[in-house]
Design an enzyme around this catalytic site. Structure first.
Site, mmCIF file in Angstrom:
data_model
loop_
_atom_site.group_PDB
_atom_site.id
_atom_site.type_symbol
_atom_site.label_atom_id
_atom_site.label_comp_id
_atom_site.label_asym_id
_atom_site.label_seq_id
_atom_site.Cartn_x
_atom_site.Cartn_y
_atom_site.Cartn_z
ATOM 1 N N GLU A 22 -23.603 70.504 75.744
ATOM 2 C CA GLU A 22 -24.029 71.412 76.816
ATOM 3 C C GLU A 22 -25.540 71.394 77.063
ATOM 4 O O GLU A 22 -25.970 71.245 78.212
ATOM 5 C CB GLU A 22 -23.526 72.825 76.508
ATOM 6 C CG GLU A 22 -23.246 73.624 77.754
ATOM 7 C CD GLU A 22 -24.203 74.765 77.925
ATOM 8 O OE1 GLU A 22 -24.407 75.183 79.046
ATOM 9 O OE2 GLU A 22 -24.771 75.221 76.917
ATOM 10 N N SER A 28 -24.036 77.811 73.121
ATOM 11 C CA SER A 28 -22.908 76.863 73.047
ATOM 12 C C SER A 28 -23.469 75.447 73.029
ATOM 13 O O SER A 28 -24.178 75.060 73.956
ATOM 14 C CB SER A 28 -22.016 77.002 74.281
ATOM 15 O OG SER A 28 -21.493 78.296 74.378
ATOM 16 N N ARG A 64 -20.822 75.088 84.486
ATOM 17 C CA ARG A 64 -22.020 74.696 83.723
ATOM 18 C C ARG A 64 -22.771 73.502 84.336
ATOM 19 O O ARG A 64 -23.356 72.687 83.616
ATOM 20 C CB ARG A 64 -21.656 74.326 82.280
ATOM 21 C CG ARG A 64 -21.368 75.496 81.401
ATOM 22 C CD ARG A 64 -22.605 76.376 81.263
ATOM 23 N NE ARG A 64 -22.450 77.326 80.191
ATOM 24 C CZ ARG A 64 -21.784 78.476 80.315
ATOM 25 N NH1 ARG A 64 -21.243 78.811 81.457
ATOM 26 N NH2 ARG A 64 -21.691 79.306 79.290
HETATM 27 N N1 EPU Z 1 -12.380 80.331 69.887
HETATM 28 C C1 EPU Z 1 -11.846 79.931 68.704
HETATM 29 N N2 EPU Z 1 -12.702 79.535 67.713
HETATM 30 C C2 EPU Z 1 -14.040 79.544 67.857
HETATM 31 C C3 EPU Z 1 -14.599 79.943 69.097
HETATM 32 C C4 EPU Z 1 -13.727 80.345 70.109
HETATM 33 O O1 EPU Z 1 -10.641 79.913 68.515
HETATM 34 O O2 EPU Z 1 -14.729 79.200 66.902
HETATM 35 C C5 EPU Z 1 -11.477 80.789 70.972
HETATM 36 C C6 EPU Z 1 -11.519 82.308 71.136
HETATM 37 O O3 EPU Z 1 -10.654 82.960 70.260
HETATM 38 C C7 EPU Z 1 -11.105 82.470 72.573
HETATM 39 C C8 EPU Z 1 -11.650 81.235 73.230
HETATM 40 O O4 EPU Z 1 -11.899 80.290 72.196
HETATM 41 O O5 EPU Z 1 -9.705 82.449 72.691
HETATM 42 C C9 EPU Z 1 -12.899 81.477 74.056
HETATM 43 O O6 EPU Z 1 -13.920 82.005 73.230
HETATM 44 P P1 EPU Z 1 -15.096 82.921 73.817
HETATM 45 O O7 EPU Z 1 -14.552 83.949 74.739
HETATM 46 O O8 EPU Z 1 -15.915 83.383 72.661
HETATM 47 O O9 EPU Z 1 -15.964 81.978 74.733
HETATM 48 P P2 EPU Z 1 -16.351 80.438 74.626
HETATM 49 O O10 EPU Z 1 -15.426 79.649 75.460
HETATM 50 O O11 EPU Z 1 -16.533 80.062 73.194
HETATM 51 C C10 EPU Z 1 -17.921 80.586 76.716
HETATM 52 C C11 EPU Z 1 -19.321 80.198 77.076
HETATM 53 C C12 EPU Z 1 -20.323 81.140 76.448
HETATM 54 C C13 EPU Z 1 -20.016 82.545 76.950
HETATM 55 C C14 EPU Z 1 -18.570 82.903 76.565
HETATM 56 C C15 EPU Z 1 -18.126 84.251 77.089
HETATM 57 C C16 EPU Z 1 -19.291 77.803 77.429
HETATM 58 C C17 EPU Z 1 -19.760 76.469 76.947
HETATM 59 N N3 EPU Z 1 -19.603 78.846 76.658
HETATM 60 O O12 EPU Z 1 -17.801 80.447 75.316
HETATM 61 O O13 EPU Z 1 -21.620 80.768 76.895
HETATM 62 O O14 EPU Z 1 -20.914 83.497 76.399
HETATM 63 O O15 EPU Z 1 -17.676 81.920 77.123
HETATM 64 O O16 EPU Z 1 -17.800 84.169 78.431
HETATM 65 O O17 EPU Z 1 -18.692 77.885 78.502
HETATM 66 C C18 EPU Z 1 -23.520 79.432 76.309
HETATM 67 O O18 EPU Z 1 -23.273 78.726 77.266
HETATM 68 O O19 EPU Z 1 -24.515 79.190 75.563
HETATM 69 C C19 EPU Z 1 -22.645 80.544 75.980
HETATM 70 C C20 EPU Z 1 -22.810 81.256 74.878
#
Ligand code: EPU
Length: 339
Positions: A335, A239, A165
């Site tokens: 972010e 995010s 990022r």
């Molecule tokens: N999780 C939780 N609780 C929550 C949210 C997530 O426990 O409320 C856990 C999920 O169960 C999972 C892990 O966190 O085990 C990761 O969650 P997820 O795959 O949904 O992705 P993320 O880490 O929340 C990142 C990016 C997103 C991108 C997704 C998918 C960042 C800051 N965000 O989110 O990017 O779409 O991965 O690859 O790296 C963005 O930057 O605006 C964005 C949406």
């Protein structure tokens, strides 16, 4: 070139917060882009390039300078071989339209970046990433106007210093380069597993075994529609926090206390911990803090439900950061960029 004055920036960002821009102009050509920057510099006022405002937070005082909206559209195929196609895409193109077109061409490389709001020119700034892909994986180079040396430059992938990022456009050289076009090399081979867990789950549920790039786009769009609120209906910036990167000793402490904590080994004795999970553990998922809603399906997203400006957003942010710091001794980072 038409310059507008006192334009409310809340209407130009998806978080719908912030005061006016003193000046604003839309540029449609490279020449207009340089003219706008020269005008600002000759009058000693700051300038800022704004895409579609999906990753930008504006203060209540607004922006005391010139906001330049890059509206330069169009794309060209630069080369085409048996294995790949190289495309140059102008900065003002809508990012998802670019992904849609390349998927229709059956090209692989950015299909998992489907449905990310924003423009092509903004994509390298924060090295957009999702579902196992980042723009850094396919970006060959980009062209930009260097406002410091006052000349056009081509920056190769390595020059951009991409990381999770981030890039030089966000840290190190923020504000120096006005990105004009990006060049991506995309591949003709079929997508191969392993796929990101949520994507694979979608394929399993829908009995998809021979995966095409179009299947990945469909899966990602469905997952995002479920987890991420539509900014047109619920103001948000995707995010709101970056995922946390912690060192091995800290990770070892945490996993001892929270054995089911999700984590990714990033190499170099560092681990990525999902900040959505950290916020959820603090009991804040779904809560309303100073008009900002912690999204009930993804605690990483903050929705502006009834915030009275930037001050309320900052209060909510500090409360969430404080809770994560007190519980996990992790300093989480915002972010979206602030102007
Ligand atoms: N999780 C939780 N609780 C929550 C949210 C997530 O426990 O409320 C856990 C999920 O169960 C999972 C892990 O966190 O085990 C990761 O969650 P997820 O795959 O949904 O992705 P993320 O880490 O929340 C990142 C990016 C997103 C991108 C997704 C998918 C960042 C800051 N965000 O989110 O990017 O779409 O991965 O690859 O790296 C963005 O930057 O605006 C964005 C949406």
């Amino acid at each position: 070139m038409k310059v507008h004055t006192q334009i409310p920036l809340r209407n130009y960002t998806t978080m719908k917060i912030g005061g006016p821009a003193r000046f604003m102009t839309n540029v449609h050509t490279k020449e207009e882009l340089v003219e706008a920057i020269n005008n600002a510099q000759s009058q000693n006022i700051p300038f800022h390039i704004l895409g579609s405002g999906s990753n930008t937070i504006v203060h209540d005082e607004g922006y005391d300078g010139l906001i330049i909206r890059n509206c330069i559209e169009g794309s060209t195929v630069l080369s085409d071989s048996a294995s790949s196609t190289t495309l140059e895409i102008n900065a003002g193109e809508n990012w998802d339209s670019v992904v849609k077109r390349t998927v229709e061409m059956n090209l692989r490389g950015i299909e998992a970046l489907s449905a990310i709001p924003g423009t092509a020119g903004a994509a390298p700034v924060q090295n957009i990433g999702a579902y196992g892909q980042e723009i850094a994986d396919t970006l060959v180079s980009l062209t930009a106007y260097d406002s410091l040396d006052k000349k056009w430059v081509t920056l190769e992938n390595a020059d951009c210093e991409f990381s999770y990022r981030s890039s030089i456009f966000r840290e190190g050289e923020a504000g120096r380069y006005a990105i004009n076009s990006i060049t991506l090399e995309l591949y003709k081979s079929r997508p191969e597993p392993p796929f990101y867990a949520a994507v694979q789950e979608y394929f399993d549920t829908n009995h998809i075994t021979q995966v095409s790039v179009a299947d990945i786009r469909t899966a990602v769009m469905a997952i995002r529609a479920d987890k991420l609120p539509n900014p047109a209906e619920k103001p948000n910036s995707g995010s709101f926090f970056k995922n946390a990167i912690v060192e091995e000793w800290h990770f070892n402490d945490l996993i001892r206390d929270y054995p089911s904590m999700p984590h990714y080994d990033m190499g170099n004795k560092t681990y990525k911990i999902p900040t959505g999970w950290l916020i959820e553990q603090c009991g804040l998922k779904g809560s309303l803090i100073s008009g900002m809603r912690v999204h009930d399906k993804n605690a990483l997203v903050l929705i502006n439900e009834s915030a009275n400006g930037y001050g309320d957003l900052a209060l909510a942010r500090e409360e969430i950061k404080g809770a994560v710091r007190d519980t996990f001794r992790i300093q989480i980072e915002q972010e979206p960029l602030e102007i």
